[in-house]
Design an enzyme around this catalytic site. Structure first.
Site, short mmCIF file in Angstrom:
data_model
loop_
_atom_site.label_atom_id
_atom_site.label_comp_id
_atom_site.label_asym_id
_atom_site.label_seq_id
_atom_site.Cartn_x
_atom_site.Cartn_y
_atom_site.Cartn_z
N ARG A 73 43.85 40.07 26.66
CA ARG A 73 43.06 39.09 25.93
C ARG A 73 42.43 39.76 24.71
O ARG A 73 41.95 40.88 24.78
CB ARG A 73 41.96 38.50 26.81
CG ARG A 73 42.45 37.47 27.81
CD ARG A 73 41.34 36.91 28.67
NE ARG A 73 40.78 37.92 29.54
CZ ARG A 73 39.68 38.60 29.32
NH1 ARG A 73 38.94 38.34 28.24
NH2 ARG A 73 39.26 39.50 30.17
N TYR A 201 50.37 36.33 25.29
CA TYR A 201 49.83 37.00 26.48
C TYR A 201 49.02 36.04 27.35
O TYR A 201 48.16 35.29 26.84
CB TYR A 201 48.96 38.22 26.09
CG TYR A 201 48.18 38.69 27.30
CD1 TYR A 201 48.81 39.42 28.31
CD2 TYR A 201 46.85 38.31 27.51
CE1 TYR A 201 48.15 39.76 29.47
CE2 TYR A 201 46.16 38.65 28.66
CZ TYR A 201 46.83 39.38 29.65
OH TYR A 201 46.17 39.70 30.80
N LYS A 210 41.71 30.77 31.67
CA LYS A 210 40.39 31.13 31.14
C LYS A 210 39.86 30.09 30.16
O LYS A 210 38.67 29.75 30.15
CB LYS A 210 40.43 32.52 30.48
CG LYS A 210 40.78 33.65 31.45
CD LYS A 210 39.82 33.68 32.58
CE LYS A 210 40.19 34.49 33.80
NZ LYS A 210 40.55 35.85 33.77
N HIS A 230 33.94 32.87 37.21
CA HIS A 230 35.02 33.87 37.27
C HIS A 230 34.94 34.56 38.63
O HIS A 230 34.50 35.70 38.72
CB HIS A 230 34.81 34.87 36.12
CG HIS A 230 35.96 35.81 35.89
ND1 HIS A 230 35.79 37.01 35.25
CD2 HIS A 230 37.26 35.75 36.21
CE1 HIS A 230 36.95 37.64 35.18
NE2 HIS A 230 37.86 36.91 35.75
N SER A 252 37.00 41.46 34.69
CA SER A 252 38.45 41.58 34.70
C SER A 252 38.87 42.97 35.16
O SER A 252 38.30 43.97 34.74
CB SER A 252 38.98 41.32 33.30
OG SER A 252 38.60 40.03 32.88
N CYS A 254 38.54 44.42 38.02
CA CYS A 254 37.55 45.14 38.83
C CYS A 254 37.67 44.81 40.32
O CYS A 254 36.76 45.10 41.09
CB CYS A 254 36.14 44.87 38.33
SG CYS A 254 35.83 45.66 36.74
N ASP A 281 40.52 34.34 41.18
CA ASP A 281 40.04 34.51 39.79
C ASP A 281 39.01 33.47 39.36
O ASP A 281 38.11 33.79 38.62
CB ASP A 281 41.24 34.47 38.83
CG ASP A 281 40.94 35.10 37.48
OD1 ASP A 281 40.42 36.22 37.45
OD2 ASP A 281 41.22 34.46 36.44
N ARG A 379 51.30 42.65 34.53
CA ARG A 379 50.88 41.63 35.51
C ARG A 379 52.07 40.97 36.17
O ARG A 379 53.20 41.11 35.73
CB ARG A 379 50.03 40.56 34.80
CG ARG A 379 48.76 41.16 34.17
CD ARG A 379 47.57 40.27 34.34
NE ARG A 379 46.36 40.97 33.94
CZ ARG A 379 45.18 40.79 34.52
NH1 ARG A 379 45.06 39.95 35.53
NH2 ARG A 379 44.12 41.44 34.11
P1 GTP Z 1 41.58 40.17 36.73
O1 GTP Z 1 42.88 39.57 37.16
O2 GTP Z 1 41.70 40.89 35.43
O3 GTP Z 1 40.45 39.20 36.71
O4 GTP Z 1 41.26 41.40 37.75
P2 GTP Z 1 40.72 41.48 39.26
O5 GTP Z 1 39.25 41.45 39.27
O6 GTP Z 1 41.44 40.50 40.10
O7 GTP Z 1 41.14 42.98 39.68
P3 GTP Z 1 42.27 43.53 40.68
O8 GTP Z 1 42.01 43.18 42.10
O9 GTP Z 1 43.60 43.15 40.13
O10 GTP Z 1 42.07 45.10 40.53
C1 GTP Z 1 42.12 45.75 39.28
C2 GTP Z 1 42.34 47.22 39.45
O11 GTP Z 1 41.30 47.79 40.25
C3 GTP Z 1 43.66 47.55 40.13
O12 GTP Z 1 44.27 48.64 39.48
C4 GTP Z 1 43.24 47.91 41.53
O13 GTP Z 1 44.12 48.83 42.11
C5 GTP Z 1 41.85 48.50 41.35
N1 GTP Z 1 40.99 48.25 42.54
C6 GTP Z 1 40.83 47.07 43.19
N2 GTP Z 1 40.01 47.20 44.26
C7 GTP Z 1 39.64 48.49 44.29
C8 GTP Z 1 38.78 49.26 45.16
O14 GTP Z 1 38.21 48.77 46.13
N3 GTP Z 1 38.63 50.58 44.86
C9 GTP Z 1 39.26 51.15 43.79
N4 GTP Z 1 39.05 52.45 43.55
N5 GTP Z 1 40.07 50.46 42.95
C10 GTP Z 1 40.26 49.16 43.20
C1 SPV Z 2 41.21 38.52 33.26
O1 SPV Z 2 41.35 39.23 32.26
O2 SPV Z 2 40.10 38.31 33.80
C2 SPV Z 2 42.40 37.92 33.90
C3 SPV Z 2 43.66 38.03 33.20
O3 SPV Z 2 42.29 37.32 34.95
S1 SPV Z 2 43.80 36.86 31.92
O4 SPV Z 2 44.34 35.64 32.51
O5 SPV Z 2 44.72 37.42 30.95
O6 SPV Z 2 42.51 36.60 31.35
MN MN Z 3 40.15 37.35 35.72
#
Ligand code: GTP
Ligand code: SPV
Ligand code: MN
Length: 594
Positions: A73, A201, A210, A230, A252, A254, A281, A379
């Site tokens: 984004r 993207y 979003k 979110h 995002s 996290c 999400d 992704r």
């Molecule tokens: P968006 O789709 O961007 O909103 O992200 P999200 O909040 O759904 O994050 P996601 O679960 O995809 O995790 C993002 C990154 O953080 C990945 O590379 C994971 O491997 C890492 N991650 C997730 N949970 C943990 C955790 O409990 N510990 C650690 N160290 N890393 C984590």
């Molecule tokens: C985020 O960035 O929080 C996502 C991916 O979930 S996107 O849909 O590209 O915003």
């Molecule tokens: Mn997100």
């Protein structure tokens, strides 16, 4: 020009108006049928937008590569276009509607020449539910159409719903020249309109996500007295069969997706927990006449982060992406399957990287750094129905009742593993003062700590001072407010290594959270909130060094006094608009820290 299959005059007129501006060769209405989807896939393969993957091992799966500077984004090109600048707030980039339409019109003009314009009628939430919102996205990208078919309920049934009249969000997208200098992501909440141009993207172009479900929806939610957040939503089933649901806001990349579908760790399996995934999400939440907060996931798919996803970190997702999935910006292996940093199996000896170049592990760039095969924000788009832990409640218009709200951030220092807010007002303060290290999900400097209230900084479609006020007001509408917690899976030791194993072991923290909700355990009162007695976290099967849990729960007053300086600066931007309750909480925390 194709005949319009709608009786909704507003829709018909708007499609014609946009077609006059963008000048596509053809207009195709998306009906949601399998045959039309197959036709689009065939065309996308011919045009090179998609690459077919090994259909024996990954049936129905494709690979897509975006432009090199179109991988996340672009928040600096994202605008909230309200008549008054103040209504967008200091948290948003603002442009006047007139200037925004003028600028974008120049880019949209003739942008679809030689292309087809697809009309995608879609519903966020179950079709026909009074909680759902309808949008129509016009796009010249087959990739967008195929993604929207996974992420939303799209097609004929939505058109029939629109035949009955009613408003819809007008979403116009063109990839145009995919030129970052001619890229704009514009939101007109006062016109229920989104214009996105120059990008291909995900978060910039899948306009139901979003743009509609957070930026536009948050604006509507404020007026209609509900929440568009979110947040992940998950159910935790305990051995007696009782399921409690929690909602969690993390910025995002996290950890929302990973948490939403975790498998209980070995040591906790004895207790018979089971996780049910509602969403990863976005949560739309309402207070019903029972005074309870209820949440729905408006989406039907995951647009998840690939790197780091493997059978250890997220076995549920590994299972989910085995079919009918579109992978974006990952490595293509010679056997027609895919790979990314931190995926299962051996590192392939060779492959094609996310930019389409031959790639070998260990290759160095001009600065001597290893070249990643997959983009860090690569992704996959995959249907929630593929997910082994999908909740049986996802299509229920009412959603699920929420027992606790969790705010989570990525902080190497400062924030303990988990703490509980003293009450709703303090909890809103905890959310409003969240800060997190920047990830690859948005363009910008990695690792920089920025304030990201409720993980909504990039997604709140109006002045955040009013958003905070809305949170306080919602608290008064509930008979029993959910408890609010803050978690941090990312605290590190002196060597920079994560202190907490994370992933499935996060269930140990969720267990404590539910125990607190059910008044089963006491906690330690600190200036920032309640933290666990380390003995109350179930450590069975947990491999951690001596004293690590104590370190994880530590609250250092001096560091928090330092942190308050950033909070103050953040709050001051909102001037007199900031709700006084937040300053009250600020003062109260400052005095507790003394
Ligand atoms: P968006 O789709 O961007 O909103 O992200 P999200 O909040 O759904 O994050 P996601 O679960 O995809 O995790 C993002 C990154 O953080 C990945 O590379 C994971 O491997 C890492 N991650 C997730 N949970 C943990 C955790 O409990 N510990 C650690 N160290 N890393 C984590
Ligand atoms: C985020 O960035 O929080 C996502 C991916 O979930 S996107 O849909 O590209 O915003
Ligand atoms: Mn997100």
């Amino acid at each position: 020009m194709a005949k319009s299959p709608t009786h909704n005059k507003k829709l018909k007129d708007w499609v014609q108006k946009c077609a006059r501006l963008c000048q596509p060769d053809d207009i195709v209405w998306i009906d949601g049928s399998a045959s039309q989807k197959e036709q689009l896939e065939k065309e996308a393969l011919e045009s090179g937008e998609l690459i077919q993957l090994n259909q024996e091992r990954l049936p129905g799966c494709f690979l897509h590569r975006t432009a090199i500077d179109d991988v996340a984004r672009t928040e600096h090109l994202t605008f909230i276009c309200t008549r008054k600048k103040k209504d967008a707030g200091p948290n948003n980039n603002w442009m006047s509607p007139a200037a925004a339409y003028r600028k974008a019109r120049a880019i949209f003009k003739g942008a679809m020449r030689g292309r087809t314009m697809y009309v995608i009628p879609f519903s966020m939430g179950p079709i026909g539910s009074e909680f759902s919102k309808i949008g129509v996205e016009l796009t010249d990208s087959r990739y967008v159409v195929l993604n929207m078919l996974i992420m939303t309920r799209a097609g004929e049934a939505v058109l029939r719903q629109l035949d009955k009249g009613g408003d819809f969000t007008h979403c116009l997208h063109s990839k145009a020249e995919l030129d970052i200098k001619k890229r704009l992501i514009l939101h007109f909440p006062e016109n229920n309109t989104i214009w996105s141009v120059g990008s291909g993207y995900g978060g910039n172009v899948l306009l139901g996500k979003k743009c509609l479900s957070l930026r536009i929806a948050s604006f509507i939610a404020k007026k209609e007295k509900w929440f568009a957040e979110h947040m992940l939503v998950m159910g935790i089933e305990s051995p007696n069969g009782h399921i409690e649901y929690i909602a969690g806001a993390f910025p995002s990349a996290c950890g929302k997706t990973n948490l939403a579908m975790l498998l209980p760790p070995e040591g906790l399996k004895r207790k018979g927990y089971r996780i049910w995934t509602v969403g990863d999400d976005i949560a739309w939440m309402r207070v019903d006449s029972d005074g309870q907060l209820w949440a729905v996931n408006p989406e039907t798919g995951f647009f998840g982060v690939a790197p780091g996803t493997n059978s250890h970190t997220n076995p549920t997702m590994v299972e989910t992406v085995k079919k009918n999935t579109i992978f974006t910006n990952v490595v293509l292996k010679t056997d027609g399957t895919v790979w990314w940093e931190g995926s299962d199996g051996e590192v392939p000896r060779e492959g094609i990287d996310w930019q389409g170049r031959p790639w070998k592990p260990g290759q160095l760039n001009s600065e001597g750094k290893a070249i990643a095969g997959a983009h860090p924000n690569s992704r996959f788009t995959t249907p929630i129905s593929n997910c082994p832990s999908v909740s049986y409640r996802i299509d229920q218009p009412h959603g699920v009742p929420i027992s606790a709200i969790i705010f989570g951030a990525r902080r190497q220092h400062l924030a303990p593993l988990v703490y509980e807010a003293f009450n709703w007002q303090h909890g809103v303060f905890v959310g409003a003062t969240m800060a997190s290290e920047r990830t690859a999900a948005q363009v910008g400097k990695l690792g920089e700590v920025r304030r990201d209230p409720m993980a909504m900084l990039p997604f709140c479609g109006y002045n955040m001072a009013d958003y905070f006020r809305h949170w306080f007001a919602m608290g008064t509408r509930m008979a029993k407010v959910p408890k609010i917690f803050h978690v941090n899976w990312f605290r590190t030791d002196a060597e920079g290594k994560f202190l907490w194993p994370g992933y499935c072991d996060n269930l140990r923290v969720l267990e404590w959270i539910l125990d607190r909700c059910n008044s089963k355990v006491y906690a330690v009162k600190t200036p920032i909130g309640y933290v666990p007695h380390p003995a109350d976290i179930d450590k069975k099967g947990l491999e951690m060094s001596e004293g690590a849990l104590e370190k994880l729960c530590e609250v250092n007053n001096q560091d928090w006094i330092e942190e308050l300086k950033g909070v103050k600066k953040f709050f001051q931007q909102f001037k007199k608009d900031l709700p006084k309750e937040l300053w009250e909480e600020y003062e109260a925390l400052a005095s507790r820290l003394k």
